[in-house]
Design an enzyme around this catalytic site. Structure first.
Site, PDB file in Angstrom:
ATOM      1  N   ASP A   1       0.712   2.363   1.324  1.00 35.04           N
ATOM      2  CA  ASP A   1      -0.631   1.954   0.887  1.00 35.04           C
ATOM      3  C   ASP A   1      -0.736   2.007  -0.638  1.00 35.04           C
ATOM      4  O   ASP A   1      -0.054   2.803  -1.289  1.00 35.04           O
ATOM      5  CB  ASP A   1      -1.661   2.904   1.529  1.00 35.04           C
ATOM      6  CG  ASP A   1      -3.062   2.322   1.488  1.00 35.04           C
ATOM      7  OD1 ASP A   1      -3.230   1.153   1.082  1.00 35.04           O
ATOM      8  OD2 ASP A   1      -4.003   3.049   1.860  1.00 35.04           O
TER       9      ASP A   1
ATOM     10  N   ASN B   1      -0.727  -0.913  -2.713  1.00 31.63           N
ATOM     11  CA  ASN B   1      -0.110  -2.041  -3.426  1.00 31.63           C
ATOM     12  C   ASN B   1      -1.140  -2.785  -4.264  1.00 31.63           C
ATOM     13  O   ASN B   1      -0.875  -3.158  -5.418  1.00 31.63           O
ATOM     14  CB  ASN B   1       0.503  -3.045  -2.439  1.00 31.63           C
ATOM     15  CG  ASN B   1       1.676  -2.474  -1.679  1.00 31.63           C
ATOM     16  OD1 ASN B   1       2.152  -1.391  -1.985  1.00 31.63           O
ATOM     17  ND2 ASN B   1       2.145  -3.199  -0.683  1.00 31.63           N
TER      18      ASN B   1
ATOM     19  N   TRP C   1      -2.269  -0.703  -7.272  1.00 32.77           N
ATOM     20  CA  TRP C   1      -1.160  -0.659  -8.250  1.00 32.77           C
ATOM     21  C   TRP C   1      -1.204  -1.924  -9.120  1.00 32.77           C
ATOM     22  O   TRP C   1      -1.072  -1.865 -10.338  1.00 32.77           O
ATOM     23  CB  TRP C   1       0.168  -0.578  -7.498  1.00 32.77           C
ATOM     24  CG  TRP C   1       1.384  -0.523  -8.363  1.00 32.77           C
ATOM     25  CD1 TRP C   1       2.013   0.588  -8.843  1.00 32.77           C
ATOM     26  CD2 TRP C   1       2.135  -1.660  -8.867  1.00 32.77           C
ATOM     27  NE1 TRP C   1       3.105   0.231  -9.595  1.00 32.77           N
ATOM     28  CE2 TRP C   1       3.197  -1.138  -9.635  1.00 32.77           C
ATOM     29  CE3 TRP C   1       2.007  -3.041  -8.745  1.00 32.77           C
ATOM     30  CZ2 TRP C   1       4.138  -1.954 -10.275  1.00 32.77           C
ATOM     31  CZ3 TRP C   1       2.937  -3.858  -9.384  1.00 32.77           C
ATOM     32  CH2 TRP C   1       3.979  -3.314 -10.129  1.00 32.77           C
TER      33      TRP C   1
ATOM     34  N   ARG D   1      -2.843  -9.087  -6.481  1.00 33.88           N
ATOM     35  CA  ARG D   1      -2.464  -8.125  -5.434  1.00 33.88           C
ATOM     36  C   ARG D   1      -1.050  -8.364  -4.913  1.00 33.88           C
ATOM     37  O   ARG D   1      -0.319  -7.423  -4.607  1.00 33.88           O
ATOM     38  CB  ARG D   1      -3.458  -8.210  -4.262  1.00 33.88           C
ATOM     39  CG  ARG D   1      -4.856  -7.770  -4.602  1.00 33.88           C
ATOM     40  CD  ARG D   1      -5.797  -8.001  -3.427  1.00 33.88           C
ATOM     41  NE  ARG D   1      -5.323  -7.327  -2.227  1.00 33.88           N
ATOM     42  CZ  ARG D   1      -5.469  -6.024  -1.978  1.00 33.88           C
ATOM     43  NH1 ARG D   1      -6.111  -5.262  -2.844  1.00 33.88           N
ATOM     44  NH2 ARG D   1      -5.001  -5.491  -0.877  1.00 33.88           N
TER      45      ARG D   1
ATOM     46  N   HIS E   1       2.525  -6.110  -3.596  1.00 34.66           N
ATOM     47  CA  HIS E   1       3.300  -6.219  -2.346  1.00 34.66           C
ATOM     48  C   HIS E   1       4.770  -6.504  -2.658  1.00 34.66           C
ATOM     49  O   HIS E   1       5.669  -5.965  -2.017  1.00 34.66           O
ATOM     50  CB  HIS E   1       2.736  -7.329  -1.457  1.00 34.66           C
ATOM     51  CG  HIS E   1       1.319  -7.074  -1.004  1.00 34.66           C
ATOM     52  ND1 HIS E   1       0.899  -5.849  -0.545  1.00 34.66           N
ATOM     53  CD2 HIS E   1       0.223  -7.886  -0.949  1.00 34.66           C
ATOM     54  CE1 HIS E   1      -0.381  -5.917  -0.219  1.00 34.66           C
ATOM     55  NE2 HIS E   1      -0.819  -7.142  -0.468  1.00 34.66           N
TER      56      HIS E   1
ATOM     57  N   GLU F   1      -5.230  -5.443  11.884  1.00 38.85           N
ATOM     58  CA  GLU F   1      -6.462  -5.617  11.095  1.00 38.85           C
ATOM     59  C   GLU F   1      -6.208  -6.398   9.793  1.00 38.85           C
ATOM     60  O   GLU F   1      -7.140  -6.913   9.178  1.00 38.85           O
ATOM     61  CB  GLU F   1      -7.066  -4.247  10.725  1.00 38.85           C
ATOM     62  CG  GLU F   1      -7.705  -3.496  11.894  1.00 38.85           C
ATOM     63  CD  GLU F   1      -6.679  -2.885  12.853  1.00 38.85           C
ATOM     64  OE1 GLU F   1      -5.572  -2.509  12.399  1.00 38.85           O
ATOM     65  OE2 GLU F   1      -6.963  -2.805  14.072  1.00 38.85           O
TER      66      GLU F   1
ATOM     67  N   TRP G   1      -5.110  -9.198   9.267  1.00 37.10           N
ATOM     68  CA  TRP G   1      -5.420 -10.634   9.317  1.00 37.10           C
ATOM     69  C   TRP G   1      -6.731 -10.939   8.617  1.00 37.10           C
ATOM     70  O   TRP G   1      -7.004 -12.092   8.272  1.00 37.10           O
ATOM     71  CB  TRP G   1      -5.500 -11.125  10.771  1.00 37.10           C
ATOM     72  CG  TRP G   1      -4.188 -11.052  11.496  1.00 37.10           C
ATOM     73  CD1 TRP G   1      -3.839 -10.142  12.458  1.00 37.10           C
ATOM     74  CD2 TRP G   1      -3.047 -11.898  11.308  1.00 37.10           C
ATOM     75  NE1 TRP G   1      -2.552 -10.372  12.888  1.00 37.10           N
ATOM     76  CE2 TRP G   1      -2.039 -11.452  12.204  1.00 37.10           C
ATOM     77  CE3 TRP G   1      -2.765 -12.987  10.482  1.00 37.10           C
ATOM     78  CZ2 TRP G   1      -0.785 -12.059  12.286  1.00 37.10           C
ATOM     79  CZ3 TRP G   1      -1.524 -13.601  10.571  1.00 37.10           C
ATOM     80  CH2 TRP G   1      -0.544 -13.125  11.465  1.00 37.10           C
TER      81      TRP G   1
ATOM     82  N   ARG H   1      -7.557 -10.209   5.731  1.00 36.34           N
ATOM     83  CA  ARG H   1      -7.337 -10.420   4.286  1.00 36.34           C
ATOM     84  C   ARG H   1      -7.320 -11.913   3.963  1.00 36.34           C
ATOM     85  O   ARG H   1      -7.104 -12.744   4.852  1.00 36.34           O
ATOM     86  CB  ARG H   1      -6.000  -9.796   3.875  1.00 36.34           C
ATOM     87  CG  ARG H   1      -6.060  -8.305   4.017  1.00 36.34           C
ATOM     88  CD  ARG H   1      -4.796  -7.651   3.575  1.00 36.34           C
ATOM     89  NE  ARG H   1      -4.982  -6.212   3.708  1.00 36.34           N
ATOM     90  CZ  ARG H   1      -4.512  -5.306   2.875  1.00 36.34           C
ATOM     91  NH1 ARG H   1      -3.790  -5.673   1.844  1.00 36.34           N
ATOM     92  NH2 ARG H   1      -4.749  -4.043   3.056  1.00 36.34           N
TER      93      ARG H   1
ATOM     94  N   LEU I   1      20.893   4.609  10.689  1.00 44.23           N
ATOM     95  CA  LEU I   1      19.425   4.664  10.626  1.00 44.23           C
ATOM     96  C   LEU I   1      18.779   3.423  11.255  1.00 44.23           C
ATOM     97  O   LEU I   1      19.236   2.305  11.037  1.00 44.23           O
ATOM     98  CB  LEU I   1      19.010   4.785   9.158  1.00 44.23           C
ATOM     99  CG  LEU I   1      17.520   4.850   8.857  1.00 44.23           C
ATOM    100  CD1 LEU I   1      17.243   5.863   7.757  1.00 44.23           C
ATOM    101  CD2 LEU I   1      16.941   3.518   8.441  1.00 44.23           C
TER     102      LEU I   1
ATOM    103  N   SER J   1      -5.515   4.864  10.192  1.00 44.29           N
ATOM    104  CA  SER J   1      -5.607   3.402  10.225  1.00 44.29           C
ATOM    105  C   SER J   1      -4.917   2.764  11.438  1.00 44.29           C
ATOM    106  O   SER J   1      -4.136   1.825  11.295  1.00 44.29           O
ATOM    107  CB  SER J   1      -5.027   2.805   8.928  1.00 44.29           C
ATOM    108  OG  SER J   1      -5.723   3.291   7.825  1.00 44.29           O
TER     109      SER J   1
HETATM  110  C1  FPP Z   1      -1.233  -1.767   1.906  1.00 39.73           C
HETATM  111  O1  FPP Z   1      -1.604  -1.769   0.560  1.00 39.73           O
HETATM  112  C2  FPP Z   1      -0.042  -2.578   2.056  1.00 39.73           C
HETATM  113  C3  FPP Z   1       0.120  -3.594   2.955  1.00 39.73           C
HETATM  114  C4  FPP Z   1      -0.891  -4.011   3.924  1.00 39.73           C
HETATM  115  C5  FPP Z   1       1.356  -4.359   2.966  1.00 39.73           C
HETATM  116  C6  FPP Z   1       2.535  -3.478   3.008  1.00 39.73           C
HETATM  117  C7  FPP Z   1       3.742  -4.214   2.755  1.00 39.73           C
HETATM  118  C8  FPP Z   1       4.709  -3.833   1.905  1.00 39.73           C
HETATM  119  C9  FPP Z   1       4.709  -2.592   1.138  1.00 39.73           C
HETATM  120  C10 FPP Z   1       5.924  -4.593   1.774  1.00 39.73           C
HETATM  121  C11 FPP Z   1       6.599  -4.616   3.095  1.00 39.73           C
HETATM  122  C12 FPP Z   1       7.954  -4.986   2.947  1.00 39.73           C
HETATM  123  C13 FPP Z   1       8.654  -5.532   3.928  1.00 39.73           C
HETATM  124  C14 FPP Z   1      10.077  -5.650   3.744  1.00 39.73           C
HETATM  125  C15 FPP Z   1       8.051  -6.062   5.156  1.00 39.73           C
HETATM  126  P1  FPP Z   1      -2.980  -2.438   0.172  1.00 39.73           P
HETATM  127  O2  FPP Z   1      -2.749  -3.878  -0.080  1.00 39.73           O
HETATM  128  O3  FPP Z   1      -3.988  -2.147   1.233  1.00 39.73           O
HETATM  129  O4  FPP Z   1      -3.340  -1.691  -1.150  1.00 39.73           O
HETATM  130  P2  FPP Z   1      -4.801  -1.292  -1.648  1.00 39.73           P
HETATM  131  O5  FPP Z   1      -5.350  -0.342  -0.638  1.00 39.73           O
HETATM  132  O6  FPP Z   1      -4.559  -0.656  -2.966  1.00 39.73           O
HETATM  133  O7  FPP Z   1      -5.599  -2.561  -1.745  1.00 39.73           O
END
Ligand code: FPP
Length: 255
Positions: free
Chosen positions: A35, A37, A40, A48, A52, A82, A84, A86, A146, A211
């Site tokens: 969480d 991304n 950040w 955004r 990711h 959930e 979707w 976005r 793994l 979540s």
């Molecule tokens: C939540 O952060 C993140 C996600 C819903 C997407 C997660 C996906 C990745 C980290 C990459 C996955 C990689 C692969 C290889 C499938 P957010 O967008 O909700 O962040 P925020 O809460 O700061 O808005």
């Protein structure tokens, strides 16, 4: 230095910068809610999706470190039922990440004996995403290192509901008696049946909730939260989580 350690499994302890990990007590299955991304990216004035993209690279680093330490399974929450809600371009971007990730890293994962799996509702996932994941699952199916288990289009209540529905059907058909329904039986109807229950759950970005993630499986899991946003999460943060795990007394309801 932390990332230059070799032959970790030959030694019982690993001394990192500030603490010592006991390699005989590394959690066998770690689940991660990646969480932060979006935040950040916002902090850097970026869209955004930049968060990711960076988050995807961190998945690789964490898999590498977990594998070095002898973790048996990593379940990564990549997309929830959930998510979707976005904006469409963001959803499309996230759904392209598995393909990009596997294009960039599958050869390394194969070399490191990693087995790729997916957990979630397949319907709704774009065909190009499924194609990439299916190919990775196929090419890594004989690996016994793994397990990298992506939770993709995953929601725990959905998982429990469809598992229970299937079980109810089998009871109606006389394949199983209601008196024979145990916790193990219910667990076997969950999408996680190959990886089992996590021993440690990590959630980044300071949020302290589940979540809709692995609600059945997390019953006795140790929970570890950090304020670090996922794109900033490092191999030493993983070490820290494992170190904290090793210093907790797990009683499973006993004394
Ligand atoms: C939540 O952060 C993140 C996600 C819903 C997407 C997660 C996906 C990745 C980290 C990459 C996955 C990689 C692969 C290889 C499938 P957010 O967008 O909700 O962040 P925020 O809460 O700061 O808005």
């Amino acid at each position: 230095m932390l990332n230059k350690l070799t032959n970790l499994t030959k030694t019982k302890k690993v001394t990192t910068e500030n603490f010592e990990l006991d390699l005989s007590r590394v959690p066998s299955h770690i689940a991660v809610i990646m969480d932060g991304n979006g935040r950040w990216a916002r902090k850097r004035g970026l869209p955004r999706i930049a968060g990711h993209r960076e988050g995807m690279k961190v998945v690789r680093k964490v898999v590498k470190r977990a594998n070095e330490l002898g973790v048996k399974a990593l379940t990564m929450y990549a997309f929830s039922t959930e998510n979707w809600k976005r904006p469409k371009p963001e959803v499309e971007f996230i759904m392209k990440l598995p393909e990009q990730f596997l294009m960039a890293y599958l050869p390394e994962l194969i070399e490191e004996n990693v087995r790729v799996r997916i957990m979630g509702e397949k319907e709704g996932i774009p065909s190009y995403t499924l194609k990439a994941v299916n190919e990775a699952m196929d090419r890594t199916k004989d690996n016994d290192g793994l397990i990298l288990n992506f939770a993709l289009n995953y929601g725990s209540r959905y998982e429990i509901t469809s598992g229970v529905r299937q079980l109810a059907k089998e009871i109606e058909q006389g394949k199983i008696k209601s008196d024979d329904v145990t916790e193990e039986v219910i667990g076997s109807y969950m999408m996680s049946k190959e990886v089992g229950d996590p021993e440690l759950l990590i959630r980044t970005s300071g949020e302290m909730r589940l979540s809709n993630f692995m609600l059945w499986q997390l019953a006795y899991t140790e929970l570890w939260f950090t304020d670090v946003y996922w794109p900033d999460f490092s191999a030493s943060d993983l070490d820290k989580a494992i170190y904290d795990f090793q210093n907790r007394g797990r009683r499973f309801g006993g004394v």
